[in-house]
Design a protein around this motif. Sequence first.
Motif, short mmCIF file in Angstrom:
data_model
loop_
_atom_site.label_atom_id
_atom_site.label_comp_id
_atom_site.label_asym_id
_atom_site.label_seq_id
_atom_site.Cartn_x
_atom_site.Cartn_y
_atom_site.Cartn_z
N VAL A 185 10.86 -13.03 3.60
CA VAL A 185 10.54 -11.60 3.44
C VAL A 185 9.67 -11.40 2.20
N ALA A 186 10.01 -12.10 1.11
CA ALA A 186 9.23 -11.99 -0.12
C ALA A 186 7.80 -12.48 0.10
N LEU A 187 7.67 -13.60 0.82
CA LEU A 187 6.34 -14.14 1.11
C LEU A 187 5.53 -13.18 1.98
N GLN A 188 6.19 -12.60 2.97
CA GLN A 188 5.51 -11.66 3.86
C GLN A 188 5.02 -10.43 3.10
N ARG A 189 5.85 -9.91 2.20
CA ARG A 189 5.46 -8.75 1.40
C ARG A 189 4.30 -9.10 0.46
N TYR A 190 4.36 -10.31 -0.11
CA TYR A 190 3.28 -10.74 -1.00
C TYR A 190 1.96 -10.83 -0.25
N LYS A 191 1.99 -11.42 0.94
CA LYS A 191 0.77 -11.55 1.73
C LYS A 191 0.24 -10.18 2.15
N ALA A 192 1.16 -9.26 2.45
CA ALA A 192 0.74 -7.91 2.81
C ALA A 192 0.08 -7.21 1.63
N SER A 193 0.60 -7.44 0.42
CA SER A 193 0.02 -6.81 -0.77
C SER A 193 -1.37 -7.35 -1.06
N ILE A 194 -1.57 -8.65 -0.83
CA ILE A 194 -2.90 -9.25 -1.02
C ILE A 194 -3.89 -8.65 -0.03
N LYS A 195 -3.44 -8.50 1.21
CA LYS A 195 -4.30 -7.93 2.25
C LYS A 195 -4.69 -6.51 1.90
N ASN A 196 -3.71 -5.73 1.41
CA ASN A 196 -4.00 -4.34 1.05
C ASN A 196 -4.93 -4.26 -0.16
N ASP A 197 -4.73 -5.18 -1.13
CA ASP A 197 -5.59 -5.20 -2.32
C ASP A 197 -7.03 -5.52 -1.94
N SER A 198 -7.20 -6.43 -0.98
CA SER A 198 -8.56 -6.81 -0.57
C SER A 198 -9.27 -5.64 0.11
N LYS A 199 -8.49 -4.80 0.81
CA LYS A 199 -9.09 -3.63 1.46
C LYS A 199 -9.57 -2.63 0.40
N VAL A 200 -8.76 -2.48 -0.66
CA VAL A 200 -9.13 -1.54 -1.72
C VAL A 200 -10.37 -2.03 -2.45
N ALA A 201 -10.41 -3.34 -2.73
CA ALA A 201 -11.54 -3.92 -3.44
C ALA A 201 -12.80 -3.82 -2.60
#
Length: 201
Positions: A185-201
Amino acid sequence: MARQKTKSERNQIPRRHDGAKPKGSLPLTVTRPELLNDDTDRDFRKLVHNIFAFMARHEAIRDGHARQIGLAGIEYTILISIGHLALDGDVNVKTVADHLHMSGAFITTVTSKLQVLGLIEKTQDSVDRRRISLAITEKGKFLLRSLAPYQREINDVEFAALGKEDFQFLSRILEALIVSGDAAVALQRYKASIKNDSKVA
């Protein structure tokens, strides 16, 4: 002149060669060799789907226990957890949250409702006033005692397939899977946060 095929020969489905991938095969959902059989994840998928199937039945049974004493499923789970944890000492929100692998905020919300129903009582710790102890009231104990005969009969049937060694082994496996599940679950949330950050960038 070529021999004409019979009707049975024309209807026969050609066999695929050993080792060939079936048409329309799906990508693997795991890669660990321990979880694969003949380079496929079919046994893994069967395990996962069986877990879903069992949990659906177990939740239905849990909700049925709860209805017998006029509670929702999670209210019953937290009530009986407080009772069993109290056998080992003082019980507070964190104790219950750790035991059930739930958030402290959620446990606080449900225990507040149980308190309103008169099934548990909350008392402030004399040393640490931020700490609230939880205990089942006589009314709560009465409900659990009245439920027990019905509960025992249903639970014995639900887990009839387990011998003593099976039960102990399954308990150990589930505890280990909860730990690895938390990591997933922690890994999944981390990957989701990276994906969201890349969209913002």
